[in-house]
Design a protein around this motif. Structure first.
Motif, PDB file in Angstrom:
ATOM      1  N   ALA A   1       7.525 -11.715 -27.271  1.00 28.40           N
ATOM      2  CA  ALA A   1       6.864 -10.636 -28.419  1.00 28.40           C
ATOM      3  C   ALA A   1       6.863 -11.140 -29.602  1.00 28.40           C
ATOM      4  O   ALA A   1       5.651 -11.257 -30.297  1.00 28.40           O
ATOM      5  CB  ALA A   1       7.488  -9.595 -27.980  1.00 28.40           C
ATOM      6  N   GLU A   2       8.051 -11.536 -30.149  1.00 31.00           N
ATOM      7  CA  GLU A   2       8.072 -11.709 -31.505  1.00 31.00           C
ATOM      8  C   GLU A   2       7.386 -12.906 -31.832  1.00 31.00           C
ATOM      9  O   GLU A   2       6.709 -13.281 -33.007  1.00 31.00           O
ATOM     10  CB  GLU A   2       9.608 -12.189 -31.816  1.00 31.00           C
ATOM     11  CG  GLU A   2      10.722 -10.650 -31.731  1.00 31.00           C
ATOM     12  CD  GLU A   2      11.937 -10.958 -31.824  1.00 31.00           C
ATOM     13  OE1 GLU A   2      12.131 -12.074 -31.895  1.00 31.00           O
ATOM     14  OE2 GLU A   2      12.702 -10.098 -31.668  1.00 31.00           O
ATOM     15  N   GLY A   3       7.541 -14.093 -30.953  1.00 29.47           N
ATOM     16  CA  GLY A   3       6.580 -15.335 -31.191  1.00 29.47           C
ATOM     17  C   GLY A   3       5.246 -15.188 -31.177  1.00 29.47           C
ATOM     18  O   GLY A   3       4.327 -15.700 -31.969  1.00 29.47           O
ATOM     19  N   PHE A   4       4.675 -14.204 -30.429  1.00 24.88           N
ATOM     20  CA  PHE A   4       3.398 -13.988 -30.369  1.00 24.88           C
ATOM     21  C   PHE A   4       2.665 -13.031 -31.500  1.00 24.88           C
ATOM     22  O   PHE A   4       1.504 -13.189 -31.756  1.00 24.88           O
ATOM     23  CB  PHE A   4       2.698 -13.241 -29.150  1.00 24.88           C
ATOM     24  CG  PHE A   4       2.729 -14.296 -27.947  1.00 24.88           C
ATOM     25  CD1 PHE A   4       1.703 -14.986 -27.956  1.00 24.88           C
ATOM     26  CD2 PHE A   4       3.259 -14.316 -26.747  1.00 24.88           C
ATOM     27  CE1 PHE A   4       1.424 -16.192 -27.110  1.00 24.88           C
ATOM     28  CE2 PHE A   4       2.971 -15.313 -25.829  1.00 24.88           C
ATOM     29  CZ  PHE A   4       2.118 -16.047 -25.890  1.00 24.88           C
ATOM     30  N   ALA A   5       3.637 -12.365 -32.303  1.00 25.96           N
ATOM     31  CA  ALA A   5       3.056 -11.450 -33.120  1.00 25.96           C
ATOM     32  C   ALA A   5       2.371 -12.394 -34.276  1.00 25.96           C
ATOM     33  O   ALA A   5       1.146 -11.703 -34.674  1.00 25.96           O
ATOM     34  CB  ALA A   5       4.199 -10.734 -34.127  1.00 25.96           C
ATOM     35  N   PRO A   6       2.567 -13.328 -34.733  1.00 27.44           N
ATOM     36  CA  PRO A   6       1.866 -14.052 -35.910  1.00 27.44           C
ATOM     37  C   PRO A   6       0.348 -14.368 -35.462  1.00 27.44           C
ATOM     38  O   PRO A   6      -0.670 -14.376 -36.087  1.00 27.44           O
ATOM     39  CB  PRO A   6       2.660 -15.273 -36.161  1.00 27.44           C
ATOM     40  CG  PRO A   6       3.763 -15.026 -35.770  1.00 27.44           C
ATOM     41  CD  PRO A   6       3.832 -14.012 -34.703  1.00 27.44           C
TER      42      PRO A   6
END
Length: 355
Positions: free
Chosen positions: A79-84
């Motif tokens: 989820a953190e990786g997809f945020a940008p």
């Protein structure tokens, strides 16, 4: 006014047009994590004017990946990786979406450009799982049949995947029930030979996919739309067919699904598929008419006039483009000019906009 470029609202989300980027596997992740490739690949389609940009089939568990290089959503790090990525897509005026998937018996394969053959544990692979111990094709491993307790785990994984998708900033979730992957395997009598409550009759074969749909809907906010991609037919005698797809779509509507993305095939390697321009569009039209739910048409849609005709005549509510978007990330900008629609260009590119 062009119907294709008319905004579309589902629940609390408005799409600037009816051109959606179909989820397309990129086989460019590391341990399920998106990479710079995803940011540039998906971001360029948002810059290109699409209404919805959908991330590829994203596995809800490690064993649910098609290949070891598929994207994943089974860990908070994903989820953190997809945020940008979602942030950039939204900044360009498109809606970020993600397809939640489990590959079932078609999991653990090599990259397509390396032949796509099954991978064993010695080659970063694993044993696939399925409704029944039936291999996808000769030379493929026999999958392990999922137990009732394991099915509960899969439901939980989809539910948690939806929660992580929300945390990542996605505004649309699509559940993958097509192309011979796990949920499609439960639907089709060709791949589901179970004798418990999940096999046999149509009602039983629908049971597990509908459990997943309801679980995702419960986890996904009421103001955000939920899509489901189906294979409307197996293209094989005695398999899943358009009539059963209409029944499924009616149940999906009752479960809170907002749009059925109508693809077809790929459950078995020997299906004879009549590929051609718009060859799957009749399925979207029938489901829209007979189930009373919004649909998306996908498959060999390449020309602006073709896409316009599909939407303008009510065959589907939106079109999903795949290969054509690989050929031309700016297809919506070019289609708008052909159809006389006024689609805003990014300010950085306006000096190249033709009258």
């Amino acid at each position: 006014m062009s119907a294709l470029f008319t905004p579309m609202t589902l629940r609390g989300v408005t799409f600037r047009n009816r051109i959606f980027v179909s989820p397309m596997c990129q086989y460019s992740s590391r341990e399920g994590m998106p990479t710079d490739w995803h940011l540039v690949h998906l971001g360029s389609r948002a810059v290109g004017g699409a209404g919805l940009v959908m991330v590829e089939a994203t596995a809800v568990s490690p064993e649910g990946r098609i290949s070891p290089d598929d994207s994943g959503i089974w860990d908070d790090r994903h989820a953190e990786g997809f945020a940008p990525v979602t942030r950039f897509i939204a900044e360009q005026g498109a809606v970020p979406g993600i397809q939640l998937a489990h590959a079932g018996r078609k999991a653990s394969t090599d990259l397509p450009w390396r032949g796509g053959l099954p991978l064993g544990p010695e080659s970063r692979g694993w044993q696939p799982v399925a409704p029944s111990p039936l291999p996808f094709a000769p030379g493929h491993p026999v999958p392990r049949e999922l137990s009732a307790a394991e099915l509960d785990d899969v439901v939980r994984q989809f539910r948690e995947g939806a929660g992580r998708a929300l945390a990542a900033g996605f505004r649309v979730v699509e559940i993958h029930m097509a192309h011979g992957y796990l949920l499609h395997e439960f639907l089709s009598p060709l791949s589901n030979r179970r004798t418990d409550e999940y096999g046999g009759s149509l009602e039983n074969r629908l049971r597990f996919p509908l459990r997943v749909a309801r679980a995702v809907r419960e986890a996904w906010p009421a103001e955000l739309p939920l899509f489901v991609r189906i294979s409307a037919t197996d293209w094989v005698e005695g398999g899943w067919d358009p009539g059963q797809s209409v029944v499924l779509a009616r149940h999906l509507k009752e479960a809170g699904v907002d749009l059925v993305d109508c693809s077809a095939g790929f459950l078995t390697p020997d299906a004879v598929i009549p590929f051609g321009p718009g060859y799957q569009t009749p399925f979207a039209a029938a489901i829209r008419r007979e189930a009373g739910i919004a649909t998306g048409a996908v498959g060999f849609i390449t020309q602006p006039a073709q896409a316009e005709q599909i939407v303008a005549t009510g065959l589907a509510d939106a079109v999903l483009l795949a290969r054509e978007m690989l050929r031309d990330p700016y297809w919506p900008l070019h289609a708008a000019r052909v159809l006389g629609a006024d689609l805003a260009w990014p300010v950085q590119y306006e000096r190249a906009k033709l009258p």
